[in-house]
Design an enzyme around this catalytic site. Structure first.
Site, PDB file in Angstrom:
ATOM      1  N   ARG A 144      34.700   4.608 -20.173  1.00  0.00           N
ATOM      2  CA  ARG A 144      34.722   4.821 -18.432  1.00  0.00           C
ATOM      3  C   ARG A 144      33.250   4.565 -18.201  1.00  0.00           C
ATOM      4  O   ARG A 144      32.622   4.876 -18.881  1.00  0.00           O
ATOM      5  CB  ARG A 144      35.331   6.106 -17.741  1.00  0.00           C
ATOM      6  CG  ARG A 144      36.840   6.462 -18.302  1.00  0.00           C
ATOM      7  CD  ARG A 144      37.649   5.282 -17.189  1.00  0.00           C
ATOM      8  NE  ARG A 144      38.931   5.584 -17.116  1.00  0.00           N
ATOM      9  CZ  ARG A 144      39.838   4.938 -18.017  1.00  0.00           C
ATOM     10  NH1 ARG A 144      39.533   4.226 -19.034  1.00  0.00           N
ATOM     11  NH2 ARG A 144      41.229   5.386 -18.111  1.00  0.00           N
ATOM     12  N   GLU A 146      33.911  -1.235 -10.837  1.00  0.00           N
ATOM     13  CA  GLU A 146      34.981  -2.478 -11.506  1.00  0.00           C
ATOM     14  C   GLU A 146      35.602  -3.105 -10.208  1.00  0.00           C
ATOM     15  O   GLU A 146      36.518  -2.300  -9.503  1.00  0.00           O
ATOM     16  CB  GLU A 146      35.736  -2.165 -12.356  1.00  0.00           C
ATOM     17  CG  GLU A 146      35.250  -1.229 -13.665  1.00  0.00           C
ATOM     18  CD  GLU A 146      36.102  -0.976 -14.618  1.00  0.00           C
ATOM     19  OE1 GLU A 146      37.426  -0.949 -14.566  1.00  0.00           O
ATOM     20  OE2 GLU A 146      35.799  -0.453 -15.862  1.00  0.00           O
ATOM     21  N   HIS A 149      37.180  -4.720 -18.706  1.00  0.00           N
ATOM     22  CA  HIS A 149      38.191  -3.825 -18.930  1.00  0.00           C
ATOM     23  C   HIS A 149      39.397  -4.217 -19.340  1.00  0.00           C
ATOM     24  O   HIS A 149      40.586  -3.998 -19.070  1.00  0.00           O
ATOM     25  CB  HIS A 149      38.533  -2.741 -17.639  1.00  0.00           C
ATOM     26  CG  HIS A 149      38.917  -1.463 -17.920  1.00  0.00           C
ATOM     27  ND1 HIS A 149      38.454  -0.499 -17.053  1.00  0.00           N
ATOM     28  CD2 HIS A 149      39.819  -1.033 -18.843  1.00  0.00           C
ATOM     29  CE1 HIS A 149      39.304   0.388 -17.464  1.00  0.00           C
ATOM     30  NE2 HIS A 149      39.866   0.479 -18.572  1.00  0.00           N
TER      31      HIS A 149
END
Ligand code: NAI
Ligand code: 3PY
Length: 331
Positions: A237, A266, A285
């Site tokens: 993360r 993000e 991601h």
């Protein structure tokens, strides 16, 4: 019974839901559903198949406590107020294991890309800057027989360790809350302190869940303690590393390079300095983004929904203590 799905998922999951006779509604707009919109939808359904990007906080869960089950399309669940879900009697499912290989592949890919500045070199070609041959230009580092350090040696960390041990004969060290006996037997992995992990790792890869304990863990003080020749990898993360400190660490040479599949926030803005640094590699991601992994995640999430709606234990439940409250739940 009716299920709401907060983003379009692979047919493998949707078909299972339909074969189980469930009326399925999917959010089809190409944007993140807002929490208020999700509450309004959830109120019209018996079960929710949500995403890791959905905020499953106490406010949402209280408004939607009628739900018989919530199944998340991810293994991480730092977006979920687990205690609230348990208190309100809502079994909450996730999708572990089926995405471990895919995510470990991305960590391995980033490690290699950073070691040879591959993303930066590609950008140089596109900008017409191939450059002339110079023996001392564009030099990278080699990984064979080096030391891989894993912060959080669980499912994904284990798969990365297997790759690095097998492909590059890397020594594996790790820092965990408990021993990983499998890794110690299979890969001769050694459990070390966090300080030793920082001092000894040539590649340090983060695979812990985001928690109050791990949030912001990798800061300037930590990066200063790593080897100047080391590579930092984060596929867990984005909030686990402090971005400005990482940028400083790369600029000051406290570490050699960094590879990220997760950032905070993000999406990362296109003008972020990390995107123009030679020793940095960033992906959006995509750790679990393979056909196989996403098909299997959809299947697991659907199985969690179906079990929950039929009053059975979820195949993968993040709050099994919820069953202590409701004796009617069968295995
Ligand atoms: N980039 C991506 O697309 C993906 C990212 N992830 C992230 O990867 C994380 C790990 O996934 P898995 O390997 O399946 O989880 P896991 O639970 O199998 O492994 C996590 C490991 O970290 C350890 N750990 C947790 N907190 C710790 C601490 N404070 N200090 C030391 N060790 C600690 C745990 O004991 C466990 O061994 C997920 O929580 C998620 O955030 C997962 C899948 C895809
Ligand atoms: O599964 C997770 O936790 C992810 O980050 C995306 O799949």
């Amino acid at each position: 019974m009716k299920v709401f799905v907060s983003r379009l998922i692979p047919d493998t999951g949707l078909q299972l839901l339909q074969q189980a006779g469930l009326q399925t509604t999917v959010w089809t707009e190409d944007r993140q559903i807002t929490q208020q919109e999700l509450i309004e939808q959830a109120k019209q359904h018996d079960a929710l198949l949500c995403m890791g990007s959905d905020k499953m906080d106490a406010h949402f869960l209280t408004q939607c406590q009628h739900l018989k089950v919530i199944a998340q399309f991810s293994v991480g669940y730092d977006n979920v107020d687990v205690a609230a879900s348990t208190r309100l009697g809502i079994p909450f499912g996730n999708t572990p294991d089926v995405l471990s290989d895919a995510t470990a592949d991305v960590a391995f890919l980033l490690m290699l890309a950073v070691s040879r500045k591959a993303f930066y070199m590609h950008k140089r070609i596109i900008s017409g800057d191939w450059g002339t041959y110079r023996p001392t230009l564009n030099l990278g580092v080699e990984l064979k027989n080096k030391t891989l350090g894993i912060f959080g040696l669980g499912r994904i960390g284990m798969e990365l360790a297997r790759r690095c041990r097998g492909a590059y004969n890397m020594k594996v060290i790790y820092h965990n809350r408990s021993h990983n006996v499998q890794a110690e037997q299979e890969l001769q992995a050694q459990r070390v302190s966090f300080e030793e992990l920082l001092a000894q790792s040539d590649v340090l890869s983060v695979h812990v869940a985001l928690s109050p304990e791990t949030e912001g863990k990798f800061n300037a003080d930590v990066f200063r303690k790593m080897k100047p020749s080391s590579i930092f990898i984060n596929t867990a993360r984005g909030k686990i590393h402090q971005e400005q400190d990482l940028i400083q660490a790369l600029n000051e040479g406290w570490i050699w390079g960094a590879g990220l599949d997760v950032t905070n926030p993000e999406p990362m803005k296109p003008d972020n300095p990390l995107l123009s640094m030679p020793n940095a590699a960033v992906l959006p991601h995509i750790g679990s983004a393979t056909v196989q992994a996403r098909n299997d995640m959809a299947r697991l999430a659907a199985m969690n929904i179906i079990a929950g709606l039929h009053g059975k234990r979820l195949p993968h439940c993040i709050n099994p203590e919820v069953y202590k409250k409701d004796k009617s739940i069968s295995n």
